[in-house]
Design a protein around this motif. Sequence first.
Motif, PDB file in Angstrom:
ATOM      1  N   UNK B  33      -7.528   7.276   7.208  1.00  0.00           N
ATOM      2  CA  UNK B  33      -6.542   7.935   8.082  1.00  0.00           C
ATOM      3  C   UNK B  33      -6.030   7.022   9.200  1.00  0.00           C
ATOM      4  N   UNK B  34      -6.894   6.162   9.713  1.00  0.00           N
ATOM      5  CA  UNK B  34      -6.445   5.252  10.780  1.00  0.00           C
ATOM      6  C   UNK B  34      -5.403   4.264  10.249  1.00  0.00           C
ATOM      7  N   UNK B  35      -5.610   3.810   9.000  1.00  0.00           N
ATOM      8  CA  UNK B  35      -4.648   2.872   8.394  1.00  0.00           C
ATOM      9  C   UNK B  35      -3.294   3.556   8.208  1.00  0.00           C
ATOM     10  N   UNK B  36      -3.366   4.824   7.785  1.00  0.00           N
ATOM     11  CA  UNK B  36      -2.129   5.581   7.571  1.00  0.00           C
ATOM     12  C   UNK B  36      -1.340   5.659   8.887  1.00  0.00           C
ATOM     13  N   UNK B  37      -2.053   5.946   9.960  1.00  0.00           N
ATOM     14  CA  UNK B  37      -1.403   6.039  11.272  1.00  0.00           C
ATOM     15  C   UNK B  37      -0.816   4.695  11.669  1.00  0.00           C
ATOM     16  N   UNK B  38      -1.556   3.622  11.426  1.00  0.00           N
ATOM     17  CA  UNK B  38      -1.054   2.303  11.845  1.00  0.00           C
ATOM     18  C   UNK B  38       0.173   1.863  11.034  1.00  0.00           C
ATOM     19  N   UNK B  39       0.261   2.304   9.796  1.00  0.00           N
ATOM     20  CA  UNK B  39       1.482   1.992   9.033  1.00  0.00           C
ATOM     21  C   UNK B  39       2.690   2.707   9.655  1.00  0.00           C
ATOM     22  N   UNK B  40       2.439   3.924  10.168  1.00  0.00           N
ATOM     23  CA  UNK B  40       3.515   4.650  10.865  1.00  0.00           C
ATOM     24  C   UNK B  40       3.906   3.920  12.150  1.00  0.00           C
ATOM     25  N   UNK B  41       2.904   3.404  12.839  1.00  0.00           N
ATOM     26  CA  UNK B  41       3.178   2.662  14.073  1.00  0.00           C
ATOM     27  C   UNK B  41       4.031   1.428  13.764  1.00  0.00           C
ATOM     28  N   UNK B  42       3.698   0.742  12.661  1.00  0.00           N
ATOM     29  CA  UNK B  42       4.477  -0.459  12.303  1.00  0.00           C
ATOM     30  C   UNK B  42       5.934  -0.099  12.015  1.00  0.00           C
ATOM     31  N   UNK B  43       6.139   1.072  11.422  1.00  0.00           N
ATOM     32  CA  UNK B  43       7.518   1.502  11.173  1.00  0.00           C
ATOM     33  C   UNK B  43       8.271   1.657  12.492  1.00  0.00           C
ATOM     34  N   UNK B  44       7.566   2.163  13.505  1.00  0.00           N
ATOM     35  CA  UNK B  44       8.198   2.318  14.828  1.00  0.00           C
ATOM     36  C   UNK B  44       8.455   0.956  15.480  1.00  0.00           C
ATOM     37  N   UNK B  45       7.542   0.023  15.255  1.00  0.00           N
ATOM     38  CA  UNK B  45       7.724  -1.339  15.785  1.00  0.00           C
ATOM     39  C   UNK B  45       8.983  -1.968  15.162  1.00  0.00           C
ATOM     40  N   UNK B  46       9.156  -1.733  13.875  1.00  0.00           N
ATOM     41  CA  UNK B  46      10.306  -2.306  13.148  1.00  0.00           C
ATOM     42  C   UNK B  46      11.635  -1.799  13.722  1.00  0.00           C
ATOM     43  N   UNK B  47      11.632  -0.551  14.171  1.00  0.00           N
ATOM     44  CA  UNK B  47      12.859  -0.005  14.766  1.00  0.00           C
ATOM     45  C   UNK B  47      13.198  -0.761  16.058  1.00  0.00           C
ATOM     46  N   UNK B  48      12.142  -1.090  16.808  1.00  0.00           N
ATOM     47  CA  UNK B  48      12.373  -1.785  18.085  1.00  0.00           C
ATOM     48  C   UNK B  48      12.620  -3.282  17.893  1.00  0.00           C
ATOM     49  N   UNK B  49      12.007  -3.874  16.854  1.00  0.00           N
ATOM     50  CA  UNK B  49      12.216  -5.306  16.571  1.00  0.00           C
ATOM     51  C   UNK B  49      12.639  -5.431  15.105  1.00  0.00           C
ATOM     52  N   UNK B  50      13.918  -5.232  14.818  1.00  0.00           N
ATOM     53  CA  UNK B  50      14.356  -5.213  13.407  1.00  0.00           C
ATOM     54  C   UNK B  50      14.061  -6.508  12.650  1.00  0.00           C
ATOM     55  N   UNK B  51      14.003  -7.616  13.373  1.00  0.00           N
ATOM     56  CA  UNK B  51      13.823  -8.889  12.667  1.00  0.00           C
ATOM     57  C   UNK B  51      12.369  -9.146  12.272  1.00  0.00           C
ATOM     58  N   UNK B  52      11.444  -8.308  12.698  1.00  0.00           N
ATOM     59  CA  UNK B  52      10.036  -8.563  12.399  1.00  0.00           C
ATOM     60  C   UNK B  52       9.770  -8.295  10.913  1.00  0.00           C
ATOM     61  N   UNK B  53       9.030  -9.196  10.261  1.00  0.00           N
ATOM     62  CA  UNK B  53       8.669  -8.995   8.854  1.00  0.00           C
ATOM     63  C   UNK B  53       7.330  -8.267   8.790  1.00  0.00           C
ATOM     64  N   UNK B  54       7.197  -7.371   7.817  1.00  0.00           N
ATOM     65  CA  UNK B  54       5.963  -6.586   7.696  1.00  0.00           C
ATOM     66  C   UNK B  54       5.461  -6.634   6.259  1.00  0.00           C
ATOM     67  N   UNK B  55       4.144  -6.688   6.106  1.00  0.00           N
ATOM     68  CA  UNK B  55       3.559  -6.666   4.763  1.00  0.00           C
ATOM     69  C   UNK B  55       2.171  -6.045   4.836  1.00  0.00           C
ATOM     70  N   UNK B  56       1.644  -5.674   3.679  1.00  0.00           N
ATOM     71  CA  UNK B  56       0.321  -5.044   3.659  1.00  0.00           C
ATOM     72  C   UNK B  56      -0.592  -5.747   2.659  1.00  0.00           C
TER      73      UNK B  56
END
Lengths: 531, 105
Positions: B33-56
């Motif tokens: 569940x903590x990982x699930x929440x952190x993936x949601x947080x990363x989505x919010x980070x992406x909105x604020x920094x569109x150029x950031x690359x994300x991977x899992x």
Amino acid sequence: MINNVIVVMFDSLQFNYVGCYGNDWIKTPNMDRLAREGAMFENAYVEGLPTVPARRAMHTGRFTLPFAGWVPLSSEDTTIADLCWGRPIDTALVFDCPMYRLPKFGYTRGFDKLWFTHGHEADDYFYEKDPLIHYNVMDFVEENSVEGYAKRFGQKGAEYIFGETSNYLRQRQYWNGEEDRYVHRTMTKAIEYLETVDRNKQFFLWVDSFDPHEPWDPPSVYDPDMKCPYDPDYKGKDVVLPYPEMVEGLYTDEQLHHIRMLYAELVTLCDKNLGRLMRTVRRLGLDENTLVIMVSDHGEPMGKGEHGHGLMRKVRPWPYEELAHIPLIIRGPGIEPGQKIKSYVQSPDIAPTVCEWLGIGAHPDMQGKSLLPVLKGETDKVHDFCISGYYPYSWSIYTDDWSYIHWVPNTGAVDKMSKDFYTANIDSDHLLATGGKGMFHEKVAAQKELMEAAKLENNVAQEHYKEGISVDGAAQWTCTPGSSSAVPEKDELYDRKNDPFQQKNVLDENPDVAKKLFDMLRERISELRAS
Amino acid sequence: MSDTELMNLDTAGFKSWVASHDGIIIFHKKLCPHCKVMRTVLAKVKIQIPEIALATVDSEEYPEIMAEASVEHVPTLCAVKGGQVQDRQTGVFNPKETIAFYKKA
């Protein structure tokens, strides 16, 4: 549009001691009337327990779990009163809850008007220099409880209750009747505020009555012509301040029942004072534009089984039903009367509800949700479930079918809770610099002496002795003295429909359900941590 | 950005991703569940920094990448800059804290 809000907080008002919540023997006609005129929430739970975190969540709209427990208001917190500043809204806090007055805690911040009534619990030292002339402490303490406590923790330890009771009686000896009780005095000031407030402006009034918190000293105790209406044939003493401890061996079942009935009588006195306030609201025509919210910060453990899981007073971080489930009744124009709302709602929902009614709108930092849509029938759900707990000792989750409690392991030491729950975030240097609080340092010396004596007398006392007072001033910030952080070793699962007061742990029979609930709880806590 | 848009890395993919991106890799487990929440947080980070690359990286499928990246627990975020993992952060954090972690790395 002039929309006002009155919040009436009754500290330690257990939901099942209120008539409209299903209690068929207690008399709470004014709370019941408020529920008929407005809406009562059947599944309202406080998230962070007890007194201070509960209020922090209600004023800020933010969950205190999983971040903090008994801590000051932070400069980053935004409260309802903060948001009213710079607008045509007068704000007032009328209170006798000593926890708002805790030095450096800052919970009175932002209010335009403040009125504090002295004397309740942590503020009893206000009367410590008054000689106790008119009462004998032993008239309010049962010998068998002193003996039982002494067997467990030593004679000197058992004498602790004499000091707490004496300090209460020092102020009570000046009282003439129920109009001197805290709740009456506080409500009188709230009524004065309503009568004088500028009606051309909006107002936000928070009335905070520490009653029905102990001392459980309702009219029948001090009026020689009265019998406790809920226990008229009782022959023993009126124990207004029982030992805060596990009750086995301290009190008989009859004594415990009588203690609860004194509490119930005090609830009825609170109800009577709510009636005084509501009559004023009606007389002034405020019911046409004012949202009235009646709420509590928690219930109260008061004995064995469903009454408190063996505990008296809140000295363990146990978020069981009798503590976490609160009454919440809201009345206002446009709200369909007589609603019984089943949706799960939580303490942080208070702030956005108040702010929306005042026309401010919820602050973006608020995690709670406004209750106005559900009150107006626009939705039927606020939260899918509720959580509750004591940071950092316990988390619990309440759903339709189940309740689940997760215990966070700790050493269970008495001083641990005092140090890391109640005082961890406080710089108390100012106390040493100014010589402490009243006769505080003398009491520290006396307490240390008692503690050493108790250690010599009984080894068990070394683990359990109530070292509530320390030289760094910790006792000023604590709630009930001697709180211990001890929690059960294994998590617990209960059938909420058939066992709402959590008496039979069915975790071993339902491991899959337990795992699912624990995951839901972890995810919710995690979401809060990440928001 | 939905969660499914995060690129799932295998062993070879991890190396090439690190070499060619500046961003954050989250090490996670599917049912955590903590990982699930952190993936949601990363989505919010992406909105604020569109150029950031994300991977899992799925920690259960690719334990060898965990070892290579010196990650022991999930969820762990690895800040990747200049072809290297510059810093790691384990646990649950809000978007503001996550952005601060990335910028500082």
